[in-house]
Design an enzyme around this catalytic site. Structure first.
Site, short mmCIF file in Angstrom:
data_model
loop_
_atom_site.label_atom_id
_atom_site.label_comp_id
_atom_site.label_asym_id
_atom_site.label_seq_id
_atom_site.Cartn_x
_atom_site.Cartn_y
_atom_site.Cartn_z
N SER A 50 24.22 47.83 19.48
CA SER A 50 22.84 47.75 19.98
C SER A 50 22.02 46.93 18.98
CB SER A 50 22.25 49.16 20.09
OG SER A 50 22.11 49.72 18.79
N ASP A 83 24.93 45.21 23.07
CA ASP A 83 24.47 46.23 24.02
C ASP A 83 22.94 46.13 24.15
OD1 ASP A 83 24.70 48.48 25.67
OD2 ASP A 83 24.51 49.90 24.00
N SER A 225 27.08 57.26 29.86
CA SER A 225 28.25 57.93 30.45
C SER A 225 28.91 58.97 29.56
CB SER A 225 29.29 56.88 30.87
OG SER A 225 28.78 56.13 31.94
P1 13P Z 1 25.40 57.72 26.12
O1 13P Z 1 24.13 58.05 25.41
O2 13P Z 1 25.59 58.56 27.34
O3 13P Z 1 26.60 57.76 25.24
O4 13P Z 1 25.27 56.21 26.66
C1 13P Z 1 25.54 55.11 25.83
C2 13P Z 1 25.12 53.83 26.44
O5 13P Z 1 24.86 53.70 27.62
C3 13P Z 1 25.05 52.67 25.53
O6 13P Z 1 24.56 51.52 26.17
O1 G3H Z 2 21.91 52.36 24.59
C1 G3H Z 2 22.04 53.24 23.78
C2 G3H Z 2 23.14 53.32 22.80
O2 G3H Z 2 23.51 54.67 22.69
C3 G3H Z 2 22.74 52.72 21.49
O3 G3H Z 2 21.80 53.51 20.90
O4 G3H Z 2 19.90 51.99 20.28
O5 G3H Z 2 20.27 54.23 19.16
O6 G3H Z 2 21.81 52.30 18.70
P1 G3H Z 2 20.87 52.98 19.68
ZN ZN Z 3 23.16 51.86 27.71
#
Ligand code: 13P
Ligand code: G3H
Ligand code: ZN
Length: 349
Positions: A50, A83, A225
């Protein structure tokens, strides 16, 4: 094996009828846990970072740690994925670093909180697709808005406030040419997804199935998920944690999704819970310990166990050796000459 295109990884998953777990990482131990699980189960994998992870670990540390994984495990296809990119610039910087896949999450404005308009989403996602495909990089878009909030990212609220409209999903895929599409079907990020076990009437699996019927060649992505297993919650709470009772996404619902076009499944929270529980246990039961290896090793092992289980449940286990990697340069040529159809085939309405 060099890092592979996520498009190749998901195309292969579609051929084989399985899903691929996309696991979030912030540090070396999490990458090691994922790779140990991938080796144990012989699985291809998506490793994703992320914006928060890139800032926490610093870009080059994280990039080189994931590269090290590809050097140490040449038999495992790995896609390195951004992400929830919040802007063209975020995706561009990931691509310039060497990521083989990016998510442009244009469902939210650049602040990562405010839902955007359909037109704004299309415009920014298309801009990323043009830039990324010219360089052989895969793009995931998002239509509809997930619930919850993680590290300042997310619209908040329940996952059922902005469920994807199938007509919009089809139009969005046609207008942008994304390789993969995240849809909102009632899931949310983080541990607090549902206050009771969700069934088919809570998660909008009918919406997912309708979208897959009309976009059979666009890989669907399920965010949020994590299954938030009770046993992992219990370990955290047994050793001083204060998690409130909560339910995640049942694995059977994810498997139903996989039978209906879901190829990428995002999991972060379950791994966070597994690691935190293991660390709490060591510090609670052996308060004399202070060497980080004494708690990071069990944390890494706990995460490996969760990831290996998910790899088996999603069906990617056993598929690492099915295909040879196509170079990113070849993939770029495929986008340019149309061999890789970037416009998904749309079934009649
Ligand atoms: P969770 O918080 O359900 O693990 O989702 C992670 C996610 O969607 C990261 O993009
Ligand atoms: O999209 C959410 C993921 O769990 C990443 O989380 O933004 O706290 O790193 P984060
Ligand atoms: Zn996500």
């Amino acid at each position: 094996m060099p890092l592979v295109s996520m498009r190749q990884l998901l195309d292969e998953a579609a051929k084989g009828g399985y899903g691929v777990g996309a696991f979030n990482v912030n540090d070396m131990e999490q990458i090691q846990a994922i790779m140990a699980a991938a080796k144990e189960t012989n699985s291809p994998v998506v490793i994703q970072a992320s914006r928060g992870a890139r800032a926490f670990a610093q870009d080059r540390f994280l990039f080189h740690l994931i590269l090290a994984a590809s050097e140490l495990y040449p038999e495992i296809p790995i896609a390195m994925h951004q992400d929830h990119g919040n802007s063209f610039e975020t995706c561009k910087s990931a691509i310039e670093l060497g990521y083989t896949s990016v998510m442009m999450d244009g469902s939210l404005k650049e602040d990562g909180k405010t839902p955007s308009s359909f037109e704004e989403n299309v415009a920014v996602t298309k801009k990323v697709v043009d830039f990324a495909h010219a360089r052989g990089v895969t793009v995931e878009g998002e239509i509809g808005v997930l619930g919850g909030i993680e590290d300042g990212h997310g619209a908040g609220g329940s996952g059922l406030e902005h469920v994807t409209d199938p007509d919009q999903a089809v139009e969005f895929a046609e207008l942008t040419g994304v390789d993969a599409l995240a849809i909102a079907i009632g899931t949310s990020h983080g541990a607090y997804k549902f206050s009771k076990k969700p069934d088919g009437s809570v998660l909008k699996m009918d919406v997912l199935i309708a979208i897959h019927k009309r976009l059979p060649n666009t890989h669907l992505v399920m965010h949020g998920s994590s299954s938030v297993p009770k046993d992992l919650q219990d370990i955290v709470n047994q050793y001083g944690g204060k998690l409130k009772e909560t339910w995640g996404v049942p694995v059977e619902e994810i498997q139903l999704g996989i039978r209906n076009g879901v190829r990428k499944i995002n999991v972060d929270t379950d791994n966070r819970l597994a690691m935190t529980g293991a660390i709490r246990k060591v510090l609670w039961t052996q308060p004399e310990k202070f060497d980080p290896r004494d708690y990071m090793k069990p944390a890494r092992e706990a995460m490996q166990k969760v990831v290996a289980l998910r790899m088996t449940q999603f069906g990617q286990a056993g598929h690492a050796g099915d295909y040879a990697p196509i170079s990113i340069a070849e993939i770029a040529k495929g986008y340019a000459d149309g061999t890789l159809t970037t416009q998904p085939l749309v079934a009649a309405k």
